[in-house]
Write a protein that holds these residues in place. Sequence first.
Motif, PDB file in Angstrom:
ATOM      1  N   GLN A  40      18.955  57.851 -14.363  1.00  0.00           N
ATOM      2  CA  GLN A  40      19.906  57.534 -12.932  1.00  0.00           C
ATOM      3  C   GLN A  40      21.267  57.136 -13.576  1.00  0.00           C
ATOM      4  O   GLN A  40      21.129  56.574 -14.806  1.00  0.00           O
ATOM      5  N   PHE A  41      22.185  57.342 -12.964  1.00  0.00           N
ATOM      6  CA  PHE A  41      23.496  56.989 -13.173  1.00  0.00           C
ATOM      7  C   PHE A  41      24.320  56.475 -12.063  1.00  0.00           C
ATOM      8  O   PHE A  41      24.228  56.884 -11.017  1.00  0.00           O
ATOM      9  N   THR A  42      25.038  55.348 -12.298  1.00  0.00           N
ATOM     10  CA  THR A  42      25.619  54.486 -11.196  1.00  0.00           C
ATOM     11  C   THR A  42      27.054  55.278 -10.932  1.00  0.00           C
ATOM     12  O   THR A  42      27.873  55.515 -11.911  1.00  0.00           O
ATOM     13  N   GLY A  54      33.040  52.428 -19.140  1.00  0.00           N
ATOM     14  CA  GLY A  54      31.933  51.537 -19.417  1.00  0.00           C
ATOM     15  C   GLY A  54      30.531  52.393 -18.919  1.00  0.00           C
ATOM     16  O   GLY A  54      30.524  53.524 -19.174  1.00  0.00           O
ATOM     17  N   ASP A  55      29.733  51.588 -18.078  1.00  0.00           N
ATOM     18  CA  ASP A  55      28.565  52.096 -17.894  1.00  0.00           C
ATOM     19  C   ASP A  55      28.524  52.823 -16.382  1.00  0.00           C
ATOM     20  O   ASP A  55      27.459  53.309 -15.867  1.00  0.00           O
ATOM     21  N   ILE A  56      29.658  53.038 -15.847  1.00  0.00           N
ATOM     22  CA  ILE A  56      29.803  53.478 -14.312  1.00  0.00           C
ATOM     23  C   ILE A  56      30.573  54.832 -14.470  1.00  0.00           C
ATOM     24  O   ILE A  56      31.657  54.595 -15.201  1.00  0.00           O
ATOM     25  N   PHE A  57      30.266  55.737 -13.474  1.00  0.00           N
ATOM     26  CA  PHE A  57      31.037  56.720 -13.303  1.00  0.00           C
ATOM     27  C   PHE A  57      32.024  56.898 -12.107  1.00  0.00           C
ATOM     28  O   PHE A  57      31.372  56.472 -10.992  1.00  0.00           O
ATOM     29  N   VAL A  58      33.331  56.536 -12.372  1.00  0.00           N
ATOM     30  CA  VAL A  58      34.216  56.564 -11.496  1.00  0.00           C
ATOM     31  C   VAL A  58      34.505  57.780 -10.838  1.00  0.00           C
ATOM     32  O   VAL A  58      35.411  58.518 -11.600  1.00  0.00           O
ATOM     33  N   ALA A  59      34.351  58.182  -9.629  1.00  0.00           N
ATOM     34  CA  ALA A  59      34.475  59.550  -9.078  1.00  0.00           C
ATOM     35  C   ALA A  59      35.885  59.642  -8.412  1.00  0.00           C
ATOM     36  O   ALA A  59      36.147  58.626  -7.700  1.00  0.00           O
ATOM     37  N   THR A  60      36.531  60.718  -8.492  1.00  0.00           N
ATOM     38  CA  THR A  60      37.698  61.021  -7.571  1.00  0.00           C
ATOM     39  C   THR A  60      37.438  62.086  -6.562  1.00  0.00           C
ATOM     40  O   THR A  60      37.967  62.283  -5.795  1.00  0.00           O
ATOM     41  N   GLU A  61      36.103  62.713  -6.717  1.00  0.00           N
ATOM     42  CA  GLU A  61      35.939  63.632  -5.805  1.00  0.00           C
ATOM     43  C   GLU A  61      34.239  63.761  -5.439  1.00  0.00           C
ATOM     44  O   GLU A  61      33.724  63.594  -6.605  1.00  0.00           O
ATOM     45  N   PHE A  82      26.529  54.263  -5.497  1.00  0.00           N
ATOM     46  CA  PHE A  82      25.227  54.734  -5.289  1.00  0.00           C
ATOM     47  C   PHE A  82      24.844  55.291  -6.728  1.00  0.00           C
ATOM     48  O   PHE A  82      25.736  55.488  -7.762  1.00  0.00           O
ATOM     49  N   ASN A  83      23.662  55.739  -6.709  1.00  0.00           N
ATOM     50  CA  ASN A  83      23.005  56.244  -8.313  1.00  0.00           C
ATOM     51  C   ASN A  83      22.662  57.667  -7.786  1.00  0.00           C
ATOM     52  O   ASN A  83      22.094  58.230  -6.605  1.00  0.00           O
ATOM     53  N   VAL A  84      22.857  58.351  -9.150  1.00  0.00           N
ATOM     54  CA  VAL A  84      22.686  60.009  -9.019  1.00  0.00           C
ATOM     55  C   VAL A  84      21.593  59.996 -10.053  1.00  0.00           C
ATOM     56  O   VAL A  84      21.602  59.501 -11.327  1.00  0.00           O
TER      57      VAL A  84
END
Length: 141
Positions: free
Chosen positions: A81-83, A108-115, A73-75
């Motif tokens: 916006q950021f993916t 890279g250009d994606i934020f990988v969330a852990t929480e 999703f995008n925030v």
Amino acid sequence: MTKRQNRMALVAMLVAGAVLAVTLLFQALGSNTNYFYSPTEVAEGKAPIGKSFRLGGLVAVGSFKREDLKSTFNVTDNKHQFTIQYTGILPDLFREGQGIITTGSLQGDIFVATEVLAKHDENYMPPEVADALEKAKGSQK
């Protein structure tokens, strides 16, 4: 050594021990902090690459996609916006158009969330998200 020299050596060792303890304390605290960044700050390159931090804003309407437990999703802060990519069960209160805060790192250009944290009622928005939205509104004028 005289009695006075013994006391001076003891005081010097105590001061050195205190300095060492304070240094180790600050080093431990510094490595465990998660700083908050808005999507605009991430786009401007202010966020650390390869280190954990918090990214928050509103979930962009129409951006949510799910494949099994993997969600994308995008925030947005209404300026950029950021993916976000998250693998796991999302909070019950998660939905599009809602304020959230995620913890993770850039890959890279994606934020990988852990929480993923979602707001708990209609009147509350995390202070960091509210401040980021206000800053974005102010810079659009």
